[in-house]
Design a protein around this motif. Structure first.
Motif: not given
Length: 379
Positions: A31-35, A40-52
């Motif tokens: 799971r840590l490897d997945e996370l 590192e995905d640039p689009s991660l912060w498109d959804d700040p709540q999910a990203a946090q």
């Protein structure tokens, strides 16, 4: 290597085993490897709540895995130092490594306890209900003794205790009592106390000084916050109001301000009389009912998980969990873990930590039993 040092090493290994099992080690690494990849995905912060949320999970997992690796490394390094010191006849190195191992054992024990108290509602405040069993005055006196024990324990932890309801016995003691224990991890610490507690003693109420056995039931359930939705249909409850009972004088209400709510599908009954206002008592009783229903759901989930792991432990209502013998000998014994204390008075004064720790540990690794609780001041 000295037997004492080997014992320290074994304790650290046991704590590490528990921490790894609690984490589900192989799955945690995956799971840590997945996370880490997702981070590192640039689009991660498109959804700040999910990203946090994801970053918090990643940080927590990284910390937990890091603790295990740090303990493993410290154990390995100090064992190696002791072996080198013994081979070279260097007692200073050996003594230094032995001291480091003892400090590591303390650290491992602390992390083990933190792992044991990481359940869904463990951090919450908790209600503790104590009810007298059959036996009239004798078991009602025992209920009062248990109420005092939990209050003393809570005070020793720096927790705040509120008496929600006391139903006095006709001659002595309590028919029932409900406490609200407020403090971090209050529910986590006390959740394994639910069950039947048995007292054996020479009865102070028997003119022939015969030995009596009394039973009281304890039920522990967490206070839940507004973020947890518990729906209760009006048709499923019966609400009764009654006059609060108390010690007399100004403490006795002259109006029907006490509130009792019965949840018909489950048979759960809660009551509150600590406020003079019926409105406030009703609101508190509703909170208590939602908490009881939530605890029932938690227990169902836990039983399912334990059944899957073939480690099911009977801790439910109606099951005897601990025996307190005052005569003819002095012994408190937990029937689930085998933990014992030969100082019942210290236990009844709130010194129940050894029992709590053992029953919590048993939930994670099945429990070894046979330990002896050391009487201590309040724990």
């Amino acid at each position: 290597m000295r037997a004492e040092v080997q014992s320290v090493i074994d304790d650290i290994k046991q704590s590490l085993g528990l921490l790894r099992r609690h984490l589900d080690w192989d799955n945690a690494l995956r799971r840590l490897d997945e996370l880490n990849s997702l981070a590192e995905d640039p689009s991660l912060w498109d959804d700040p709540q999910a990203a946090q949320s994801m970053m918090r999970e990643r940080q927590k997992l990284d910390d937990q895995i890091g603790v295990c690796r740090e303990l493993e490394q410290g154990l390995s390094d100090n064992i190696e130092l002791i072996e080198l010191g013994e081979a070279d006849g260097d007692e200073d190195i050996v003594a230094e490594a032995e001291a480091a191992l003892k400090a590591l054992r303390t650290k491992a024990g602390k992390h083990e306890l933190e792992a044991l108290l990481s359940g869904e509602a463990d951090a919450n405040d908790t209600y503790v209900e104590i009810h007298a069993g059959a036996g009239g005055t004798e078991s009602q006196d025992w209920t009062e003794m248990l109420t005092r024990m939990y209050m003393r324990w809570a005070e020793s932890k720096g927790y705040k205790v509120e008496v929600m309801e006391i139903h006095p016995g006709e001659e002595a003691g309590y028919k029932s009592a409900t406490l609200l224990v407020k403090g971090h991890n209050a529910y986590g610490w006390l959740k394994t106390e639910s069950g039947v507690h048995r007292l054996v003693r020479i009865s102070p109420f028997d003119s022939n000084a015969r030995r009596h056995t009394s039973f009281s039931s304890v039920w522990v359930y967490p206070v839940i916050d507004d973020s947890i939705e518990i729906d209760v249909a009006d048709k499923d409850v019966r609400i009764d109001t009654y006059r609060a009972s108390g010690a007399g004088g100004q403490h006795v209400n002259t109006t029907d301000s006490a509130v009792r709510i019965t949840h018909i599908p489950t048979g759960i009954v809660v009551q509150c009389q600590n406020e003079r206002s019926q409105h406030k008592n009703r609101a508190t009783a509703w909170s208590m009912l939602r908490a009881r229903l939530y605890e029932l759901e938690l227990q169902k989930r836990e039983e399912e998980a334990q059944a899957e792991a073939a480690q099911k432990t009977d801790i439910g209502w109606g099951h005897q969990i601990r025996s307190y013998v005052l005569q003819p000998y002095q012994l408190v014994k937990d029937l689930r873990t085998g933990v014992e204390s030969t100082s019942p008075q210290a236990v009844l004064d709130g010194g129940i930590d050894a029992f709590l720790e053992a029953s919590l540990a048993q939930r994670v690794h099945g429990g070894e039993g046979g330990e002896t609780a050391q009487p201590a001041n309040g724990g």
